[in-house]
Motif scaffolding. Structure first.
Motif, PDB file in Angstrom:
ATOM      1  N   GLN A  62      20.545-109.050 -37.334  1.00 33.16           N
ATOM      2  CA  GLN A  62      21.629-110.104 -37.418  1.00 33.16           C
ATOM      3  C   GLN A  62      21.317-111.442 -36.992  1.00 33.16           C
ATOM      4  N   TRP A  67      25.333-105.511 -25.207  1.00 37.53           N
ATOM      5  CA  TRP A  67      24.360-104.723 -24.763  1.00 37.53           C
ATOM      6  C   TRP A  67      23.702-105.237 -23.607  1.00 37.53           C
ATOM      7  N   GLU A  86      33.878-103.086 -27.112  1.00 38.13           N
ATOM      8  CA  GLU A  86      33.893-103.886 -28.194  1.00 38.13           C
ATOM      9  C   GLU A  86      34.179-103.282 -29.649  1.00 38.13           C
ATOM     10  N   ARG A 129      27.121-108.745 -30.512  1.00 38.31           N
ATOM     11  CA  ARG A 129      26.203-107.512 -30.180  1.00 38.31           C
ATOM     12  C   ARG A 129      25.388-107.646 -28.879  1.00 38.31           C
ATOM     13  N   ARG A 130      24.759-108.872 -28.939  1.00 41.56           N
ATOM     14  CA  ARG A 130      23.844-108.889 -27.775  1.00 41.56           C
ATOM     15  C   ARG A 130      24.484-108.950 -26.492  1.00 41.56           C
ATOM     16  N   LEU A 155      21.811-104.747 -34.828  1.00 43.02           N
ATOM     17  CA  LEU A 155      21.572-105.929 -33.937  1.00 43.02           C
ATOM     18  C   LEU A 155      20.207-106.863 -34.248  1.00 43.02           C
ATOM     19  N   GLU A 195      27.377-113.032 -35.255  1.00 44.98           N
ATOM     20  CA  GLU A 195      27.171-111.714 -35.594  1.00 44.98           C
ATOM     21  C   GLU A 195      26.182-110.976 -34.514  1.00 44.98           C
ATOM     22  N   TRP A 196      25.035-111.859 -34.159  1.00 50.30           N
ATOM     23  CA  TRP A 196      24.176-111.185 -33.340  1.00 50.30           C
ATOM     24  C   TRP A 196      24.533-111.780 -31.803  1.00 50.30           C
ATOM     25  N   GLU A 254      23.363 -98.900 -34.993  1.00 55.34           N
ATOM     26  CA  GLU A 254      22.778 -99.187 -33.869  1.00 55.34           C
ATOM     27  C   GLU A 254      22.027 -98.330 -32.747  1.00 55.34           C
ATOM     28  N   THR A 287      28.491 -98.753 -38.040  1.00 54.70           N
ATOM     29  CA  THR A 287      27.564 -99.802 -37.339  1.00 54.70           C
ATOM     30  C   THR A 287      27.126 -99.288 -35.951  1.00 54.70           C
ATOM     31  N   TYR A 304      33.007-102.499 -33.189  1.00 52.11           N
ATOM     32  CA  TYR A 304      32.044-101.568 -33.727  1.00 52.11           C
ATOM     33  C   TYR A 304      32.835-100.522 -34.477  1.00 52.11           C
TER      34      TYR A 304
END
Length: 521
Positions: free
Chosen positions: A138, A150, A307, A146-147, A135, A142-143, A318, A314, A310
């Protein structure tokens, strides 16, 4: 018999004396052009103060020497005191250092908003080199996904579900101190590392905080071994972020061998649990009755389930990042907090009285009692202001020409900050060298008038902020309720600091504890 030369060889031998000097001249011309182009591009930065460096290498030798001595944070702090709140050092490309809280905050927020600043390529490479793409390494879409995955897990609501886990882990540390209270010196930093690692491992991986409870999903958590491996990876990040090339991990050096050994150990520890989470996601587990409830409710299982982008690689990367981020940050902050409390009896007594009142009213830590521990949260914030353990863990890079404090910042410039210097900015914090938790309170409520940038700013603000504050508040409250303590090495524990990835007390913060006998514990 004479040697016969082919016409081509004769031609080459004739031309070579002229070809070699011509090649040198061309190479020299290209290098000179690049030098003058770079000099012209960064001409506006010449107006900023700068530390004196090598005529060819700039400030690279000073930076590398500081990193080797684990004093990089101190170098930036010393330069900030000498050159002011904005200066530049040269390490191939220029690095602009900021040390005024309001400027750091506005630069990060505005730069990310108008897309003039992005995560620096160097920092991105360093993060992704720890074990894989994560994360923090990125940007863009892409960021974002992921953000988004989470964020709910680390929100105040998400974290509130884990108060029981945090309280249990804190109680284990309290009981360890009670069992060893007759010892002349207890280095608390290692205990706080155990606390924070057990908490983050429980939340992420479903590993029970009680080491006596068997976890059927994989190997038990060996805190010293996992911590040593994470420290190796963290220190490698700092080296790469400050100029070491990523390919150097393939060289036959001891640091390279340590890196690969650390990476293999952590990946072997995580792989069974990550694989099981993916099998649950893909409905490949026929009988889940043997899987613990704690694991099925872990963040790992939740993220893998919601998600699908993943993969094993990855997710492992993470989790390594979150384990590193969720351990040292809070652990070292707690060490500095208990040290400052020992050095300030008036703050200690006030905090102890507040902890006693909360316990007497509620009998234990709960949502209700946490609301009455604002002063203890203020102690944590004041500790972060003074020590900023995460100083130096990220940086930005200008992709558009921008302006900071009236200075033109060209494309390609890195933007960095000295959090230690920022926390001691006299224009922002009155009496900046004094430990004054009250500065964070206003009529008993948290004050938002002071910038609190130790968890970052803007959309990239630290995911674990709420967890860190919860852990630190509960742990301090338990210690204050149960013990009095003093520093074994005096102020030296608070002044002799080093930096792996984060800043920590060199001596491990040894304390001498006394069990409080005047209250009914």
């Amino acid at each position: 018999m004479p040697t016969l030369l082919s016409p081509a060889m004769i031609s080459l031998s004739t031309v070579f004396p002229y070809l070699f000097p011509t090649t040198i001249i061309i190479i020299a011309g290209i290098l000179s052009w690049k030098y003058w182009a770079k000099r012209k591009r960064y001409q506006s930065l010449k107006a900023l103060p700068s530390p004196l460096g090598h005529w060819l290498l700039g400030n690279i030798p000073q930076v590398l020497a500081a990193v080797k001595k684990k004093q990089f944070f101190q170098l930036l702090f010393d330069w900030s005191k000498q050159y002011g709140s904005i200066y530049v050092y040269w390490a191939g490309a220029p690095v602009v250092i900021l040390s005024k809280p309001s400027v750091i905050e506005s630069t990060v927020i505005n730069g990310m908003r108008d897309c003039s600043l992005i995560r620096s390529q160097t920092a991105t490479r360093a993060w992704n080199d720890i074990s894989g793409e994560i994360l923090l390494g990125q940007s863009g879409a892409e960021w974002q996904w992921r953000r988004k995955a989470w964020n709910p897990e680390f929100s105040p609501v998400g974290i509130s579900a884990y108060i029981g886990v945090v309280e249990q882990a804190c109680s284990q540390i309290t009981n360890k101190i009670k069992a060893d209270v007759s010892s002349d010196a207890i280095p608390v930093d290692r205990l706080f590392v155990e606390l924070t690692m057990r908490v983050i491992a429980s939340l992420l991986l479903g590993i029970p905080v009680d080491s006596r409870v068997v976890s059927p999903e994989g190997a038990p958590l060996d805190v010293p071994k996992v911590y040593e491996a994470m420290s190796v990876l963290g220190y490698r990040f700092l080296r790469v972020a400050t100029s070491e090339k990523t390919w150097m991990k393939y060289l036959p050096t001891q640091s390279s061998r340590d890196y690969w050994a650390a990476r293999r150990y952590i990946e072997q520890f995580l792989t069974p649990r990550v694989d099981l989470a993916l099998q649950l996601r893909d409905q490949q587990v026929k009988d889940s009755s043997s899987i613990s409830t704690l694991f099925q409710e872990s963040m790992l299982v939740k993220i893998a389930s919601k998600e699908p982008r993943y993969t094993r690689e990855t997710l492992i990367a993470e989790v390594i990042e979150l384990m590193i981020a969720g351990t040292d940050t809070t652990a070292h902050t707690l060490s500095f907090a208990v040290g400052e409390l020992a050095a300030h009896p008036e703050v200690f007594q006030k905090a102890q009285a507040i902890a006693d009142q909360a316990w007497q009213k509620h009998g234990a830590i709960s949502i209700e009692s946490l609301k009455e521990l604002n002063y203890i949260r203020a102690i944590v914030k004041e500790t972060l202001r003074l020590y900023a353990v995460a100083s130096g863990s990220t940086s930005l890079q200008a992709v558009k020409t921008t302006t900071i404090e009236g200075n033109t910042i060209p494309v390609g410039t890195k933007i960095f900050w000295s959090m230690l210097a920022a926390g001691r900015d006299a224009e922002t914090y009155a009496q900046p060298d004094k430990f004054l938790p009250e500065r964070w309170l206003e009529e008993g409520h948290g004050s938002f008038s002071l910038p609190m940038i130790d968890f970052g700013s803007g959309s990239h603000r630290c995911l674990g902020e709420h967890l860190a504050m919860l852990e630190a508040t509960i742990m301090l409250a338990q210690l204050l309720r149960n013990f009095d303590w003093e520093l074994v090495n005096g102020r030296a524990s608070l002044e002799n600091l080093q930096q792996n990835l984060l800043i920590y007390p060199s001596d491990g913060m040894p304390l001498r504890f006394r069990l409080r006998e005047s209250i009914n514990i």
